[in-house]
Design a protein around this motif. Structure first.
Motif, PDB file in Angstrom:
ATOM      1  N   ASP A 109       1.013  -1.431  -0.042  1.00 46.12           N
ATOM      2  CA  ASP A 109      -0.038   0.002   0.018  1.00 46.12           C
ATOM      3  C   ASP A 109       0.864   1.185  -0.008  1.00 46.12           C
ATOM      4  O   ASP A 109       0.701   1.926  -0.814  1.00 46.12           O
ATOM      5  CB  ASP A 109      -1.211   0.288   1.223  1.00 46.12           C
ATOM      6  CG  ASP A 109      -1.855   1.339   1.145  1.00 46.12           C
ATOM      7  OD1 ASP A 109      -2.449   1.647  -0.028  1.00 46.12           O
ATOM      8  OD2 ASP A 109      -2.113   1.985   2.174  1.00 46.12           O
ATOM      9  N   THR A 123      -0.508   0.157  -5.307  1.00 44.21           N
ATOM     10  CA  THR A 123      -0.960   0.819  -6.187  1.00 44.21           C
ATOM     11  C   THR A 123       0.280   1.935  -6.409  1.00 44.21           C
ATOM     12  O   THR A 123       0.684   2.448  -5.227  1.00 44.21           O
ATOM     13  CB  THR A 123      -2.269   1.670  -5.772  1.00 44.21           C
ATOM     14  OG1 THR A 123      -3.123   0.636  -5.529  1.00 44.21           O
ATOM     15  CG2 THR A 123      -2.757   2.655  -6.890  1.00 44.21           C
ATOM     16  N   ASN A 125       0.249   5.192  -6.732  1.00 48.09           N
ATOM     17  CA  ASN A 125      -1.025   6.275  -6.322  1.00 48.09           C
ATOM     18  C   ASN A 125      -1.093   7.719  -7.238  1.00 48.09           C
ATOM     19  O   ASN A 125      -1.846   8.164  -7.661  1.00 48.09           O
ATOM     20  CB  ASN A 125      -0.782   6.715  -4.813  1.00 48.09           C
ATOM     21  CG  ASN A 125      -1.601   5.682  -4.024  1.00 48.09           C
ATOM     22  OD1 ASN A 125      -2.891   5.263  -4.159  1.00 48.09           O
ATOM     23  ND2 ASN A 125      -0.654   4.739  -3.255  1.00 48.09           N
ATOM     24  N   ALA A 128      -2.351   6.600 -10.572  1.00 46.27           N
ATOM     25  CA  ALA A 128      -3.864   6.227 -10.305  1.00 46.27           C
ATOM     26  C   ALA A 128      -4.656   7.586 -10.231  1.00 46.27           C
ATOM     27  O   ALA A 128      -5.628   7.904 -10.882  1.00 46.27           O
ATOM     28  CB  ALA A 128      -4.049   5.284  -9.055  1.00 46.27           C
ATOM     29  N   ARG A 163      -2.127  10.882  -4.711  1.00 47.25           N
ATOM     30  CA  ARG A 163      -3.314  10.865  -5.559  1.00 47.25           C
ATOM     31  C   ARG A 163      -3.585  12.219  -5.928  1.00 47.25           C
ATOM     32  O   ARG A 163      -3.980  12.559  -7.150  1.00 47.25           O
ATOM     33  CB  ARG A 163      -4.271  10.090  -4.829  1.00 47.25           C
ATOM     34  CG  ARG A 163      -4.303   8.573  -4.522  1.00 47.25           C
ATOM     35  CD  ARG A 163      -5.215   8.229  -3.604  1.00 47.25           C
ATOM     36  NE  ARG A 163      -4.891   6.946  -3.215  1.00 47.25           N
ATOM     37  CZ  ARG A 163      -5.399   6.166  -2.192  1.00 47.25           C
ATOM     38  NH1 ARG A 163      -6.123   6.677  -1.559  1.00 47.25           N
ATOM     39  NH2 ARG A 163      -4.942   5.054  -2.011  1.00 47.25           N
ATOM     40  N   ASP A 237     -11.353   3.999  -3.914  1.00 46.43           N
ATOM     41  CA  ASP A 237     -11.886   2.964  -2.837  1.00 46.43           C
ATOM     42  C   ASP A 237     -13.005   2.799  -3.108  1.00 46.43           C
ATOM     43  O   ASP A 237     -14.124   3.282  -2.260  1.00 46.43           O
ATOM     44  CB  ASP A 237     -11.444   3.253  -1.212  1.00 46.43           C
ATOM     45  CG  ASP A 237      -9.885   3.255  -1.296  1.00 46.43           C
ATOM     46  OD1 ASP A 237      -9.093   2.686  -2.359  1.00 46.43           O
ATOM     47  OD2 ASP A 237      -9.407   3.552  -0.234  1.00 46.43           O
ATOM     48  N   GLN A 257      -8.730   0.391  -6.083  1.00 42.19           N
ATOM     49  CA  GLN A 257      -7.436  -0.442  -5.909  1.00 42.19           C
ATOM     50  C   GLN A 257      -7.987  -1.926  -5.743  1.00 42.19           C
ATOM     51  O   GLN A 257      -9.136  -2.166  -5.676  1.00 42.19           O
ATOM     52  CB  GLN A 257      -6.780  -0.167  -4.605  1.00 42.19           C
ATOM     53  CG  GLN A 257      -6.407   1.205  -4.593  1.00 42.19           C
ATOM     54  CD  GLN A 257      -5.692   1.757  -3.531  1.00 42.19           C
ATOM     55  OE1 GLN A 257      -4.292   1.700  -3.445  1.00 42.19           O
ATOM     56  NE2 GLN A 257      -6.406   2.526  -2.523  1.00 42.19           N
ATOM     57  N   VAL A 287      -4.989  -0.704 -11.307  1.00 40.86           N
ATOM     58  CA  VAL A 287      -6.260  -0.397 -10.464  1.00 40.86           C
ATOM     59  C   VAL A 287      -7.138  -0.277 -11.467  1.00 40.86           C
ATOM     60  O   VAL A 287      -6.975  -0.562 -12.867  1.00 40.86           O
ATOM     61  CB  VAL A 287      -6.232   1.283 -10.103  1.00 40.86           C
ATOM     62  CG1 VAL A 287      -5.065   1.414  -8.953  1.00 40.86           C
ATOM     63  CG2 VAL A 287      -5.692   2.171 -11.205  1.00 40.86           C
TER      64      VAL A 287
END
Ligand code: ATP
Ligand code: ATP
Ligand code: RIP
Ligand code: MG
Ligand code: MG
Lengths: 301, 333, 501, 333
Positions: A109, A123, A125, A128, A163, A237, A257, A287
């Motif tokens: 994570d 991920t 991030n 993403a 993110r 999420d 994710q 993702v």
């Protein structure tokens, strides 16, 4: 009993009591959010299949407690450590100490900034965030209307800030996009109140970017209870509730994710590392971008 | 000499009875009303969106849960106790009511049972404090962990979604143009105020917090009253939990986390003495509203999250500093 | 005689293994006044606390109207009509006077809500009946200790008692209030209320009691009809187990130069034009009624009350005293009248309570030398006969009189130049009083200037070289040694004039 | 009658002075020692890994930060105060020391300055409480937010990584086989104990918490002592923050969050009266160790995290229940 498979780096880990079983210490960030619970489910599933023992600790997002847990696991001489870092720099010394005792460290994570870490699973991030931003870019460009975006996030979370950065970067040179100042709302009820307030001041706020589970669901509750179909949420999420929000049109699009997969891969890596095999430095877990069109594939009613 | 003159002037000023009463109210140590008013005025000036019926209703609706919790907490603190577990009580009642509704229990019954469960939790807490003489701080700190654990074990960590429209109405519905949570809040506040100031039970609450031994020697059943306070607090907090669950349409073991501190802060901001014996529901109202208006105002003003922290702390300090001015002056004499 | 309304049989009580009462029996007949006397720590308060259920007994039986009462509790005893004014005030400071009077018993409307109006009027009536000027809406924390005591009396009166117990109710009252109280007791007796009365003031005991029980060291010594006892000395002898002749032991001391002068002291609404001086070796009394401003004089000298005007001159030098620390530095000591609220640190030991004042002198290389501390405290324990199992015991567990002695030890051991004593013998027994007075005399002999505020005229008579009498915030007169007597004091206290000899 | 026999027996039992002293110590309300011992024994039986020199050193090292904070908090609570901002103080001192080291300030100097900054923060808190008479709960609640805001603004939310080996040594180094944090902890505990029980300042701390008015009448400079306590607490807490930063090699605005509750809990678990006037450093040690051993033991035993919550709460209740047994017996009298 004697230890027959004792070739790996876990030579220090040989307790007297039947040590054929591999023991994995899981230093969780919290077990009070669906995302991490899902990671844990993945971990438990694969560990069970392989007959490995799992020790799990939940520091409830307290970095001091997480470090203590890592130390306890080192003390217990687990065969491998899986770490979901609460703070990706503050865990470094404890991680390095564990490593010095010969314990392989698998991070998931959140990327931990140390070359001692065996692998990272999770991920990307920033990417993403960027992906969601680009998706969003298309929407606004096709609508042609200006976008005023409220941001609900956890300022403490490195991951979530990544993110946000990715998301903002993707929209950097799009005209008519304005961001309101970030508001703190990791918890659902916090986020609910903040969104209600933001709507009071900004009747023209037509989008909300929420960087994780609780922020999304709080925003969703606010829009639902106000029957507000003019403001749309973007976020991270997807839970069952969020999926319903997508179907009902309150949520435009979200990044999902794959927490269970992250957990599964983490255990696999841990088992390999415990046996002394080298694992890949980085294992990206892709993702999924969910919107009205594809959400039904993943969440059936 | 000087002093004499001054107090002569003061006496002159005192003549209009109304003004005197008003200024007494404003400076009353027992309420942060002056802080609240200043905050209110300031926010109205700074943000054009602040002073609208819509926004005020919005703030009141937001504060309903905290207000109800704080009313319960006022009773507890006046007895000289504290309840750190109210946040977890919120979580437990949220998941309990959600669980029942999910399994088809009719809404009114589910709410009733949840409130009763809250009362039973309070009974446990109250008994440990009152009969076993374990300090309230410890009992409720332990309960904070235990009840949270219960909520997580019960749900396995996954929130329970409630789609029942009747239940949603509690937190999201309106009566005319008044949101239901506001109505529930007003009822709780009024009942709490009456209970505290106009019944023997309420007065015993004060007497116990002031001097437990005196209360006992005066023939008050101290143990029972103390247990009663925690039962009441448990039941009322459960109601707040139900309301929150309805507002979120979810019973989540996470909800309520940390809200104990908000509830205690509101009560203390409102002038209730953390050592017991002194306090008022009216003060608590001020305390809750200060917190709510502050949050709302800062959101309206689009203050960034780090600066919000700084400002919130400073404003609270200032509000209380102004409110304790009178007490300080009295001390100086 | 008819059947006793109340009987205690073979009561025993130990605290941490130390007996406070052994085998004490007592019986009270209806409509009579039964006094309990004994030295400080004899067990009087413990006995009545067992009687009301405030303490549980280790052994023995309680009978009410011939029926055995198990598990006595304050609530139960109240429902039997047994009401008690405890030695330590039992008031809730943050509640109003009226509510304190009716605590646990507030009048209610037909809706079950508290009837505030009725409560205030009934309280006002009661206060009027007791001749006390007091606003029923006032918070109790704002009234004086004497007024608090009167509130407790009002509470007891309001409750239609069958048995009324009073544990040293007069220790903080002045003559006027005492007179009201004693009158009241006589009236209650006529209504066949039984009274249990504890006091260290012998004249009261003789005046109102029918029977007297003497306790000594937790044991029952004797129960006698009051009219069978020849005189005070005889009773005191029974209490202290030795013959007492002179209670005051006042040593004549040559009076030296002026040490303290108070000039033109004014405090708005409280004190007006106060002028006096105290000399080396002199004991200056301040007499007057409750609320006449005696305590306020002491407080303003000690820096506890803001002066609107006036000067405090010590050894001829005007001094600025705005806080107690200033006063202490200038050698002033002050024993306050309210030991519980401004005297004791209840969670601390006897030793720590004595040395709190001047800890610095036990300091050695930054650390407190506890051995030295203990020695000094042990000394005073002996000198003032403080009854305690050990000086390490928490002061809260001492009897009232012994707590008072501990506070005295604190200030005496400070060796002040000027010592202000506000009701120094509150709750102290006759024997111990004479020890304390001897100590005060000795201080005067060593040249300390002493101001003694007292509501007990005999104390002023016996001890003071000179006395001021206060009336409504002003000095209404000064009496020198030969003119100090009850008549003169009372005259001045009520604002009259006295023609000196 | 029965009672007499019993107390006769009791007297017999009392004879061996040592046994009596021991049992007095065990049952002393002022310490949760009996709870700690039971916990220790239980954990040793249940987990093979618990009772090893290595693991004990590990636990002690882990508890160093909390222990130091709790020692400071003991002083504050004995005066009748409270400090809710210590968690944020930890964060501030962490980022301050990290910031200085990152910009090249020599380690000893950086540590010294950080401790001084902590003292200055304490001065602010103490002044607001002591001079402005604002309730400690409010002042420090406001400071909790403000200081946390400061730490975030200062770092812009990004932790400052410290790679300086000299600095790391503080939190991670050893003297022989003893970890440095343990040594620092022991020094702080011993000094704290001496200060509290063997100096004038310490005695005043108790007196003020017991009866502020009496203390003032005895010529104690109440204001100064109270300010002193918060200055001390600020400085000592800053030291704890430095230690934590060193253990984490990071100055993070997140670190310390929520630790105020742990520190207060440890102190209260150790028998210190939350209303002031009573308490001991020895009790606080017990309180910290109960928390630390409990966490460590449950980790070693692999109790699932939700059950850990239940067990933690129950064990704490039980420990205190046992420790207050004596008090309850005395009450029964
Ligand atoms: N709670 C307690 N704990 C321990 N000892 C106590 C406690 N209460 C009273 N004692 C002891 O019991 C003895 C009797 O005390 P008590 O208060 O009954 O005396 P008293 O006769 O009322 O004295 P006084 O005239 O001073 O009021 C004293 O030695 C006292 O120290
Ligand atoms: N007229 C008044 N109205 C209201 N309160 C008063 C009045 N006179 C006195 N008091 C209060 O009553 C208290 C008693 O006054 P003070 O202590 O000076 O009396 P005293 O002569 O020392 O009597 P004692 O010590 O016996 O109570 C004071 O606290 C004062 O504030
Ligand atoms: O990836 C996770 C993130 O690290 C955390 O802060 O919130 C839940 C998830 O989004
Ligand atoms: Mg007594
Ligand atoms: Mg007086």
């Amino acid at each position: 009993s004697t230890n027959e498979s004792g070739e790996g780096p876990s030579e220090a880990g040989a307790g007297e009591s039947g040590k054929e079983k591999i023991t994995i210490g899981v230093a969780q960030a919290t077990l009070r959010h669906q995302f991490y619970i899902d990671i844990n489910n993945g971990i438990d599933k694969i560990a069970k299949e392989n007959g490995a023992e799992v020790l799990t600790n939940d520091p409830n997002l307290d970095i001091g407690k997480q470090v203590a847990a890592i130390e306890d696991f080192s003390e217990k001489k687990v065969d491998a450590l899986i770490l979901m870092a609460v703070d990706n720099s503050a865990v470094v010394p404890a991680v390095e100490e564990a490593k010095a005792k010969g314990i392989p460290v698998i991070t998931a994570d959140a990327v931990v900034k140390s070359d001692q870490v065996d692998t990272f699973i999770g991920t990307e991030n920033y990417k993403a965030g960027e992906q969601l931003g680009l998706y969003f870019k298309k929407t606004i460009e096709s609508s042609g209307k200006p976008a005023k975006i409220g941001v609900i996030t956890a300022p403490q979370s490195f991951v979530q800030q990544e993110r946000l950065r990715g998301f903002k970067d993707a929209l950097k040179d799009v005209k008519g996009v304005t961001f309101l100042n970030e508001q703190p709302g990791y918890q659902r009820e916090e986020s609910l109140a903040i969104v209600e307030n933001m709507l009071q001041a900004n009747s023209d706020m037509n989008y909300i970017f929420a960087t994780a589970e609780g922020s999304v669901l709080g925003a969703l509750a606010a829009l639902e209870s106000a029957n507000n179909q003019n403001t749309k949420i973007l976020g991270f999420d997807v839970t069952k509730e969020a999926a319903t929000g997508i179907k009902d049109g309150y949520i435009l699009g979200m990044i999902q994710q794959q927490p269970e997969l992250i957990g599964e891969l983490a255990v696999k890596a841990a088992l390999e590392a415990a046996k002394g095999e080298t694992v890949e430095k980085q294992i990206d877990v892709p993702v999924i971008l969910m919107d009205k069109n594809n959400v039904g594939e993943y969440f059936k009613d | 000499m000087k002093n004499n003159e001054l107090s002569g002037q003061a006496r002159m000023l005192q003549k209009p009875n109304f003004t005197r009463k008003l200024s007494a109210f404003l400076l009353d140590k027992g309420s942060a009303v002056i802080g609240l008013i200043l905050l209110f005025v300031l926010m109205s000036i700074l943000s054009g969106d602040f002073l609208s019926v819509d926004n005020l209703l919005n703030v009141f609706r937001q504060s309903a849960v905290l207000m109800i919790m704080a009313v319960a907490m006022t009773f507890v603190i006046i007895t000289g106790g504290i309840d750190l577990s109210v946040g977890s009580q919120i979580a437990v009642s949220g998941v309990v009511v959600a669980g029942m509704i999910a399994s088809g229990v009719p809404v009114p019954l589910a709410v009733l049972i949840t409130v009763m469960v809250g009362g039973i939790i309070g009974l446990g807490i109250g008994s440990a404090i009152s009969l076993q003489k374990i300090p309230p701080f410890i009992v409720t700190l332990a309960m904070l962990t235990i009840l949270s654990g219960v909520a997580f074990v019960y749900t396995k960590g996954t929130p329970i979604v409630i789609n029942n429209p009747q239940f949603r109405f509690l937190g999201r519905g309106y009566l005319g143009s008044i949101p239901i949570p506001i109505i529930i809040m007003v009822v709780v506040v009024v009942l709490g105020h009456i209970l505290l100031t106009h019944t023997r039970f309420g007065r015993y609450v004060y007497a116990i917090g002031d001097n437990e031994e005196t209360a006992r020697l005066c023939g008050i059943n101290v143990r029972l009253v103390k247990i009663g306070v925690y039962v009441l607090s448990g039941a009322v907090t459960a109601l707040a939990g139900v309301l929150l669950a309805s507002r979120l349409s979810t019973g989540s073991p996470n909800s309520g986390t940390g809200s104990e501190l908000d509830a205690i802060a509101a009560v203390v901001l409102g002038g209730t003495n953390l050592f017991g014996g002194e306090g008022k529901i009216t003060g608590t109202i001020m305390g809750v509203l200060i917190i709510a208006f502050l949050n709302n105002g800062l959101n309206l003003l689009n203050v960034s999250s780090y600066n919000q922290m700084l400002i919130k702390g400073l404003v609270i300090l200032l509000a209380v500093w102004l409110s304790t001015m009178k007490a300080r002056k009295a001390m100086a004499k | 005689m008819n059947q006793p309304i109340l009987e205690l049989k073979n009561i025993e009580k130990k605290f941490n293994g130390v007996p406070a009462l052994s085998n004490v029996s007592l019986s009270v007949s209806p409509g009579s006044c039964h006094a309990i006397v004994g030295e400080n720590g004899a067990g009087k308060s413990t006995l009545i606390k067992i009687l009301t259920g405030a303490y549980s007994k280790d052994n023995g039986e309680i009978y009410f109207e011939g029926n055995k009462v198990e598990n006595m509790e304050p609530k139960l005893s109240k429902s039997l009509g047994i009401h008690c004014i405890y030695q330590e005030l039992t008031v809730a400071n943050h509640l109003s006077v009226a509510e304190n009077i009716f605590l646990g018993n507030q009048p209610r409307t037909k809706w079950g809500l508290i009837d505030w109006n009725r409560m205030y009027t009934e309280a006002a009536d009661l206060l009027q009946l007791l001749n006390i000027k007091l606003d029923p809406k006032m918070l109790v924390k704002e009234i004086s200790i004497a007024q608090k005591q009167m509130v407790e009396i009002a509470r007891a009166v309001s409750q239609q008692a069958r048995i009324l117990i009073m544990d040293e109710p007069t220790s903080s009252l002045s003559e006027r209030e005492i007179e009201i109280l004693l009158q009241l007791i006589t009236e209650l007796k006529e209504k066949s209320v039984s009274i249990l009365y504890i006091s260290h003031r012998m004249e009261e005991i003789f005046r109102i009691s029918d029977t007297i029980t003497v306790l000594r060291d937790g044991q029952h010594v004797k129960t006698l009809k009051t009219n069978e006892i020849e005189n005070t000395d005889r009773l005191v002898e029974l209490m202290v187990n030795r013959k007492m002749t002179d209670y005051f032991n006042k040593i004549a001391v040559p009076i030296g130069e002026t040490i303290l002068e108070v000039c033109n002291l004014n405090v708005e609404n409280v004190l007006k034009n106060i002028n006096f001086e105290v000399r080396k070796g002199e004991i200056l009394g301040i007499a007057g009624l409750v609320g006449s401003g005696r305590t306020e004089i002491a407080k303003s000298i000690f820096g506890l009350l803001k002066k609107d005007d006036g000067q405090i001159i010590i050894h001829g030098i005007p001094r600025k005293i705005v806080k107690p620390r200033d006063a202490i530095r200038l050698g002033i000591g002050f024993v306050t009248e309210n030991r519980k609220e401004t005297g004791l640190t209840l969670k601390m030991s006897v030793r720590e309570n004595v040395t709190l004042l001047n800890l610095k002198r036990f300091e050695k290389k930054l650390l407190v030398n506890k051995k030295k501390e203990r020695n000094v405290v042990e000394d005073y324990k002996k000198k003032l006969r403080i009854k305690t199992a050990s000086i390490e015991q928490k002061i809260a567990t001492l009897s009232g009189g012994n707590q008072q002695k501990t506070i005295l030890a604190r200030w005496i051991s400070q060796r002040p130049q000027i010592l202000i004593l506000d009701e120094p013998c509150r709750g102290v027994d006759v024997g111990a009083k004479s020890e304390i007075f001897a100590e005060i005399s000795r201080l005067a002999e060593q040249g300390v200037a002493i101001i003694m505020i007292s509501s007990e005229i005999p104390e002023i008579e016996g001890m003071c070289d000179r006395t001021l009498v206060m009336c409504e915030g002003q000095i209404s007169g000064t009496l020198d040694k030969e003119n100090i007597n009850a008549d003169n004091i009372l005259k001045l206290a009520f604002g009259g004039v006295v023609h000196e000899k």
